[in-house]
Scaffold this motif. Structure first.
Motif, PDB file in Angstrom:
ATOM      1  N   PHE A  94       0.865  -1.189   0.000  1.00 45.45           N
ATOM      2  CA  PHE A  94       0.000   0.000   0.000  1.00 45.45           C
ATOM      3  C   PHE A  94       0.893   1.228   0.000  1.00 45.45           C
ATOM      4  CE2 PHE A  94      -3.150   3.060   1.413  1.00 45.45           C
ATOM      5  CZ  PHE A  94      -4.302   2.616   0.791  1.00 45.45           C
ATOM      6  N   LYS A  95       1.314   1.633  -1.209  1.00 51.14           N
ATOM      7  CA  LYS A  95       2.303   2.693  -1.358  1.00 51.14           C
ATOM      8  C   LYS A  95       1.830   3.704  -2.409  1.00 51.14           C
ATOM      9  CE  LYS A  95       5.394   0.491   1.247  1.00 51.14           C
ATOM     10  NZ  LYS A  95       4.520  -0.599   1.719  1.00 51.14           N
ATOM     11  N   PRO A  96       2.257   4.971  -2.280  1.00 54.31           N
ATOM     12  CA  PRO A  96       1.837   6.019  -3.226  1.00 54.31           C
ATOM     13  C   PRO A  96       2.791   6.227  -4.394  1.00 54.31           C
ATOM     14  CG  PRO A  96       2.929   7.036  -1.369  1.00 54.31           C
ATOM     15  CD  PRO A  96       2.969   5.548  -1.118  1.00 54.31           C
ATOM     16  N   VAL A  97       3.796   5.366  -4.540  1.00 54.19           N
ATOM     17  CA  VAL A  97       4.864   5.630  -5.515  1.00 54.19           C
ATOM     18  C   VAL A  97       4.313   5.730  -6.938  1.00 54.19           C
ATOM     19  CG1 VAL A  97       7.069   4.859  -6.449  1.00 54.19           C
ATOM     20  CG2 VAL A  97       6.536   4.473  -4.034  1.00 54.19           C
ATOM     21  N   VAL A  98       3.517   4.755  -7.343  1.00 58.87           N
ATOM     22  CA  VAL A  98       3.010   4.755  -8.720  1.00 58.87           C
ATOM     23  C   VAL A  98       2.146   5.991  -8.976  1.00 58.87           C
ATOM     24  CG1 VAL A  98       1.617   3.524 -10.417  1.00 58.87           C
ATOM     25  CG2 VAL A  98       3.113   2.242  -8.880  1.00 58.87           C
ATOM     26  N   ALA A  99       1.358   6.402  -7.992  1.00 57.72           N
ATOM     27  CA  ALA A  99       0.525   7.601  -8.147  1.00 57.72           C
ATOM     28  C   ALA A  99       1.393   8.833  -8.390  1.00 57.72           C
ATOM     29  CB  ALA A  99      -0.345   7.796  -6.911  1.00 57.72           C
ATOM     30  N   ILE A 100       2.461   8.990  -7.627  1.00 56.53           N
ATOM     31  CA  ILE A 100       3.355  10.145  -7.802  1.00 56.53           C
ATOM     32  C   ILE A 100       4.031  10.098  -9.155  1.00 56.53           C
ATOM     33  CG2 ILE A 100       5.348  11.368  -6.866  1.00 56.53           C
ATOM     34  CD1 ILE A 100       2.894  11.409  -5.058  1.00 56.53           C
ATOM     35  N   ILE A 143       8.322   2.705 -16.258  1.00 53.26           N
ATOM     36  CA  ILE A 143       7.568   2.518 -17.508  1.00 53.26           C
ATOM     37  C   ILE A 143       6.119   2.987 -17.343  1.00 53.26           C
ATOM     38  CG2 ILE A 143       6.750   0.146 -17.122  1.00 53.26           C
ATOM     39  CD1 ILE A 143       7.477  -0.402 -20.074  1.00 53.26           C
ATOM     40  N   ILE A 144       5.577   2.899 -16.130  1.00 52.43           N
ATOM     41  CA  ILE A 144       4.223   3.417 -15.901  1.00 52.43           C
ATOM     42  C   ILE A 144       4.212   4.938 -16.020  1.00 52.43           C
ATOM     43  CG2 ILE A 144       2.379   3.674 -14.205  1.00 52.43           C
ATOM     44  CD1 ILE A 144       3.060   0.875 -13.190  1.00 52.43           C
ATOM     45  N   GLY A 145       5.240   5.599 -15.450  1.00 53.76           N
ATOM     46  CA  GLY A 145       5.342   7.045 -15.596  1.00 53.76           C
ATOM     47  C   GLY A 145       5.527   7.468 -17.037  1.00 53.76           C
ATOM     48  N   PHE A 146       6.333   6.706 -17.776  1.00 57.27           N
ATOM     49  CA  PHE A 146       6.553   7.007 -19.196  1.00 57.27           C
ATOM     50  C   PHE A 146       5.254   6.844 -19.985  1.00 57.27           C
ATOM     51  CE2 PHE A 146       7.683   5.781 -23.525  1.00 57.27           C
ATOM     52  CZ  PHE A 146       8.568   6.783 -23.873  1.00 57.27           C
ATOM     53  N   LEU A 147       4.557   5.754 -19.737  1.00 57.66           N
ATOM     54  CA  LEU A 147       3.307   5.496 -20.450  1.00 57.66           C
ATOM     55  C   LEU A 147       2.260   6.560 -20.129  1.00 57.66           C
ATOM     56  CD1 LEU A 147       1.838   3.564 -22.341  1.00 57.66           C
ATOM     57  CD2 LEU A 147       1.167   2.215 -20.352  1.00 57.66           C
ATOM     58  N   ALA A 148       2.215   7.007 -18.873  1.00 56.19           N
ATOM     59  CA  ALA A 148       1.279   8.070 -18.500  1.00 56.19           C
ATOM     60  C   ALA A 148       1.559   9.340 -19.287  1.00 56.19           C
ATOM     61  CB  ALA A 148       1.372   8.346 -16.997  1.00 56.19           C
ATOM     62  N   GLY A 149       2.841   9.685 -19.426  1.00 51.69           N
ATOM     63  CA  GLY A 149       3.208  10.875 -20.188  1.00 51.69           C
ATOM     64  C   GLY A 149       2.843  10.760 -21.654  1.00 51.69           C
ATOM     65  N   ALA A 214      -4.164   0.846  -3.780  1.00 47.59           N
ATOM     66  CA  ALA A 214      -3.415   1.959  -3.194  1.00 47.59           C
ATOM     67  C   ALA A 214      -3.177   3.054  -4.222  1.00 47.59           C
ATOM     68  CB  ALA A 214      -2.078   1.464  -2.632  1.00 47.59           C
ATOM     69  N   THR A 215      -2.814   2.668  -5.438  1.00 49.00           N
ATOM     70  CA  THR A 215      -2.577   3.660  -6.484  1.00 49.00           C
ATOM     71  C   THR A 215      -3.844   4.444  -6.790  1.00 49.00           C
ATOM     72  OG1 THR A 215      -0.834   2.292  -7.486  1.00 49.00           O
ATOM     73  CG2 THR A 215      -1.834   3.982  -8.880  1.00 49.00           C
ATOM     74  N   VAL A 216      -4.965   3.746  -6.895  1.00 52.37           N
ATOM     75  CA  VAL A 216      -6.245   4.416  -7.135  1.00 52.37           C
ATOM     76  C   VAL A 216      -6.566   5.383  -5.993  1.00 52.37           C
ATOM     77  CG1 VAL A 216      -8.741   4.065  -7.324  1.00 52.37           C
ATOM     78  CG2 VAL A 216      -7.173   2.554  -8.559  1.00 52.37           C
ATOM     79  N   PHE A 217      -6.368   4.940  -4.763  1.00 52.82           N
ATOM     80  CA  PHE A 217      -6.658   5.779  -3.600  1.00 52.82           C
ATOM     81  C   PHE A 217      -5.814   7.048  -3.606  1.00 52.82           C
ATOM     82  CE2 PHE A 217      -5.375   7.009   0.717  1.00 52.82           C
ATOM     83  CZ  PHE A 217      -6.602   7.370   1.255  1.00 52.82           C
ATOM     84  N   PHE A 218      -4.503   6.905  -3.814  1.00 47.82           N
ATOM     85  CA  PHE A 218      -3.625   8.070  -3.750  1.00 47.82           C
ATOM     86  C   PHE A 218      -3.834   9.000  -4.941  1.00 47.82           C
ATOM     87  CE2 PHE A 218      -1.197   5.271  -0.851  1.00 47.82           C
ATOM     88  CZ  PHE A 218      -1.142   6.129   0.241  1.00 47.82           C
ATOM     89  N   LEU A 219      -4.171   8.462  -6.102  1.00 45.24           N
ATOM     90  CA  LEU A 219      -4.489   9.327  -7.241  1.00 45.24           C
ATOM     91  C   LEU A 219      -5.768  10.114  -6.966  1.00 45.24           C
ATOM     92  CD1 LEU A 219      -3.635   7.091 -10.326  1.00 45.24           C
ATOM     93  CD2 LEU A 219      -2.590   9.274  -9.743  1.00 45.24           C
TER      94      LEU A 219
END
Length: 242
Positions: A94-100, A143-149, A214-219
């Motif tokens: 349960f971490k916010p890393v992917v959201a950030i 790669i998730i951050g890259f894909l988001a961009g 966790a990612t959904v929550f923090f986003l």
């Protein structure tokens, strides 16, 4: 006007280069560490990934020198991701890393998204423990951050909470979980087999689900205030645009 909008959505030369590095060179480097170096040189592999990531990011400034404030914002986002991961150490997955990382990719472009994710994975493991899993985590976050961009640039991802949460949940579960489980199999078993891979995915299902939630929550909680702050900083200081 439509032609200008279409032009703005076209991927730049540096983004194409970054995609080649991320999809070909970085996975090849990770597999080199697994099969040739026997997972003994994970610091070296991790530093190579950071180096590869900095090449296309540096191309953002190909026509001018980077300003310190531009680099500081990227460093601060990586630091927030590291601090967020450490702050929730008592809650597995349960971490916010992917959201950030997703917020960084949307705000400052695909290259910045990958750089924030890779650095966050590398630096935070000085707290959680370095090992052969570090390059895999760096790649998954990045790669998730890259894909988001990329998706935001193409207009397929919006800044709305619904769009971000759907993308964040699916990418965390499918991309991060899918790649990290494969990496776990290659790290801890001498031979690849499909039954072993299926068992790895089955055993990691609930961990991946918690991570996605966790990612959904923090986003949902952080995306709007962070975008507002970052947009004001970009306007005030004329920072890099995706």
């Amino acid at each position: 006007m439509p032609e200008k909008r279409q032009e703005n959505r076209r991927l730049s030369r540096r983004t194409v280069l970054a995609a080649l590095l991320i999809l070909i060179l970085i996975p090849a480097t990770i597999l080199l560490g697994v099969f040739v170096l026997n997972d003994r040189k994970y610091y070296f592999i991790s530093l190579l990934i950071v180096l590869y990531t900095m090449i296309p990011f540096a191309m953002v400034f190909e026509n001018r020198k980077p300003q310190a404030r531009e680099l500081i914002v990227i460093a601060v986002l990586a630091a927030i991701a590291v601090a967020g991961r450490a702050a929730f150490f008592m809650l597995p997955q349960f971490k916010p890393v992917v959201a950030i990382v997703i917020i960084a990719g949307v705000s400052f472009g695909a290259e910045a998204g990958f750089l924030v994710g890779a650095i966050a994975g590398f630096v935070s493991n000085f707290y959680f423990g370095q090992g052969p899993w570090t390059p895999w985590q760096m790649f998954c976050f990045g790669i998730i951050g890259f894909l988001a961009g990329v998706l935001f640039k193409k207009g397929l991802l919006q800044k709305s909470k619904l769009s971000l949460c759907i993308f964040g949940g699916l990418s965390t579960f499918v991309i991060y979980g899918g790649i990290i489980n494969l990496g776990s199999l290659l790290m801890f078993t001498p031979q690849f087999s499909w039954p072993a891979l299926l068992a790895t995915y089955a055993s990691g299902f609930w961990f991946d689900l918690v991570h996605a939630i966790a990612t959904v929550f923090f986003l949902f909680v952080l995306s709007r205030p962070m975008f507002d702050k970052l947009d004001r900083i970009k306007i005030k200081y004329g920072l890099i645009e995706p």
